[in-house]
Design a protein around this motif. Structure first.
Motif, short mmCIF file in Angstrom:
data_model
loop_
_atom_site.label_atom_id
_atom_site.label_comp_id
_atom_site.label_asym_id
_atom_site.label_seq_id
_atom_site.Cartn_x
_atom_site.Cartn_y
_atom_site.Cartn_z
N LYS A 360 0.84 -1.19 0.00
CA LYS A 360 0.00 0.00 0.00
C LYS A 360 0.88 1.24 0.00
CE LYS A 360 -3.82 2.04 2.70
NZ LYS A 360 -4.61 1.87 3.95
N ARG A 361 0.51 2.23 -0.82
CA ARG A 361 1.24 3.50 -0.86
C ARG A 361 0.25 4.62 -1.11
NH1 ARG A 361 3.35 6.85 -4.95
NH2 ARG A 361 5.24 8.01 -4.34
N ASN A 362 0.28 5.62 -0.25
CA ASN A 362 -0.58 6.81 -0.40
C ASN A 362 -2.05 6.43 -0.61
OD1 ASN A 362 1.71 8.37 -0.13
ND2 ASN A 362 1.95 8.70 -2.33
N GLN A 418 9.75 -1.22 1.66
CA GLN A 418 9.83 0.23 1.86
C GLN A 418 10.70 0.50 3.08
OE1 GLN A 418 6.19 2.02 3.20
NE2 GLN A 418 6.83 4.11 2.67
N ASP A 423 9.91 7.42 1.36
CA ASP A 423 9.31 6.93 0.12
C ASP A 423 10.36 6.23 -0.73
OD1 ASP A 423 7.03 6.57 -1.48
OD2 ASP A 423 7.55 8.26 -2.77
N TRP A 425 11.86 2.78 -1.97
CA TRP A 425 11.37 1.42 -2.18
C TRP A 425 12.41 0.62 -2.96
CZ3 TRP A 425 6.26 0.01 -0.70
CH2 TRP A 425 5.47 1.06 -0.22
N GLY A 455 1.29 8.14 -9.34
CA GLY A 455 1.26 6.97 -8.47
C GLY A 455 1.51 5.66 -9.18
#
Length: 464
Positions: A360-362, A418, A423, A425, A455
């Motif tokens: 999951k990101r943002n 992560q 941020d 990765w 994204g």
């Protein structure tokens, strides 16, 4: 006989020479990675292969690049036992003895080949040297005779001890590429970050039909220098319902413990695979089978029960993903070792083959997978995005694929990590071993993964 029974528990130090090396991490192990082996009684002569036969020849700074390369081997965990060692040449072949003559051959994956290509360390004739004992013939050692390499019955004489002793030195041809990050044949890496360290949990590779029986763990603070923590789970003694096919492990921290999800098969002749779960108080094990039976039995759901992965959402709910041919997901119960079978959902996307990975990101959920067959140079990674851990998923395309101009084939079966609070990765994945690998001789590497402003994942460029 137990696979570990062949280990000769001896203690030695690798001595300093004109090609100095750091001492091995523990007395019972050899240093893995690229190395050369110098004769004790003929200084300046090194173990090498010529026309696929093992020899002892002079090597110096003025030698040709071919001679230096032929005198350089990657020391890896033994194909027949993780407690012993195998020696892989730059072309991907292994030193093995056949009819007692030592030669260079491609790994066929048979038990005979694996044993013939595995050597266990014993004290050499002088301090700091090592003697290499045949795994298949523990009364025989690798020695040079008339500068040819053989395995011969040990004789407690000064001449034999000297002829069978070598010093491990720095390699004549240092590996000047970034990968693989861990030496030897490994695949399906799961990368995680626990307590300030990165951890890698790969499949041990190089076995016919991918029949490896055990898992190892590696850790690092910088993604460059990795510590080998040894075997953390062995299907032979540790899992009652599986003997082989130790595939694609995944480790997650929860409840103050570490849970290892894994695939396993039995020697009964049934090729179906099951999913299991093991637990430990440490990310480096040892892990114990948590249930004494599979968590997901073979044939309970469409496709193969392999390639587990666990994602834990921000609310603490963990989800188990798995599948080959069909992708499945189910919320795990709080104990991390059970679930409601009625809650299993199938989330197969276009092109899905295996190797599910979710993060999951943002606020966006990313579902990634591998396409095609791991034996195919076109094995690659694609992904989709969605609003929840269960989807629905919108495919975004392929983000990691081969680079033939660099000899990179079949990059896939990945995982993503992560660096907490940033941020930043990284993606860990396997590829065909460079240059002589294939779908059962693979290596693990790590590259950066970045995102576009919208994204989406930027194309990942596989590097050497």
């Amino acid at each position: 006989m137990d696979r570990r029974a062949h280990l000769l528990a001896v203690s030695f130090l690798v001595v300093a020479s004109t090609l100095a090396l750091p001492q091995p991490a523990s007395a019972a192990t050899l240093p893995t990675g690229a190395r050369s082996l110098e004769s004790v009684n003929y200084p300046g002569r090194f173990l090498r292969h010529a026309d696929y036969l093992g020899r002892l020849d002079p090597v110096s700074s003025g030698s040709s690049s071919l001679t230096k390369s032929d005198a350089t081997f990657t020391v890896v965990n033994g194909l027949a036992s993780p407690s012993c060692y195998s020696f892989q040449a730059a072309n991907g072949m292994f030193l093995r003895h056949r009819d007692l003559r030592v030669r260079l051959e491609a790994n066929t994956g048979t038990p005979e080949f694996r044993g013939d290509a595995t050597f266990c360390p014993a004290d050499g004739s002088v301090t700091g040297s090592v003697s290499l004992v045949s795994f298949n013939f523990p009364d025989r050692r690798l020695r040079h005779r008339n500068f040819e390499l053989w395995v011969e019955t040990f004789q407690d004489t000064e001449r034999f001890r000297a002829d069978s002793s070598f010093r491990l030195t720095a390699p004549w041809t240092p590996k000047n590429t970034k990968g693989p990050v861990i030496p030897g044949l490994f695949a399906d890496p799961h990368i995680a970050f626990f307590n300030g360290r990165y951890y890698l949990y790969p499949t041990t590779d190089g076995y016919a039909s991918w029949s490896s029986p055990y898992y190892k763990a590696f850790s690092s603070t910088d993604l460059v220098n990795w510590t080998d923590h040894g075997v953390i789970l062995d299907h032979g003694p540790d899992v009652s319902w599986a003997d082989n096919s130790a595939w694609a492990p995944a480790v997650v921290a929860k409840n103050g413990r570490y849970y290892l999800y894994f695939s396993g098969g039995a020697a009964s002749g049934d090729t179906a695979k099951h999913l299991g779960v093991a637990v430990s108080d440490s990310p480096t094990g040892p892990f114990r089978d948590a249930l004494g039976k599979p968590l997901v039995p073979a044939r309970a759901y469409p496709g193969q029960a392999i390639d587990p992965m666990v994602f834990t959402d921000d609310n603490g709910q963990s989800y188990l993903y798995w599948g080959n041919g069909a992708a499945h997901v189910v919320p795990l119960n709080a104990d991390m070792v059970s679930f409601d079978p009625a809650a299993v959902r199938t989330i197969t996307t276009t092109g899905f083959r295996e190797g599910s990975f979710v993060f999951k990101r943002n606020g966006t959920y990313y579902f990634m997978w591998s396409e095609n067959d791991t034996r195919d140079e076109n094995y690659q990674v694609a992904y989709a995005t969605g609003p929840s851990p269960l989807g629905p998923w919108t495919k975004r395309g392929v983000v990691l694929q081969k680079r033939l101009e660099l000899g990179i084939k079949g990059p896939g079966h990945h995982s993503v990590v992560q660096l907490p609070g940033t941020d930043t990765w990284h993606i860990a994945y396997h590829r065909f071993a460079v240059p002589g690998g294939n779908g059962t001789n693979r290596e693990v590497t790590v590259d950066r993964m970045t995102f576009n402003a919208d994204g989406t994942i930027a194309p990942i460029v596989p590097t050497l």
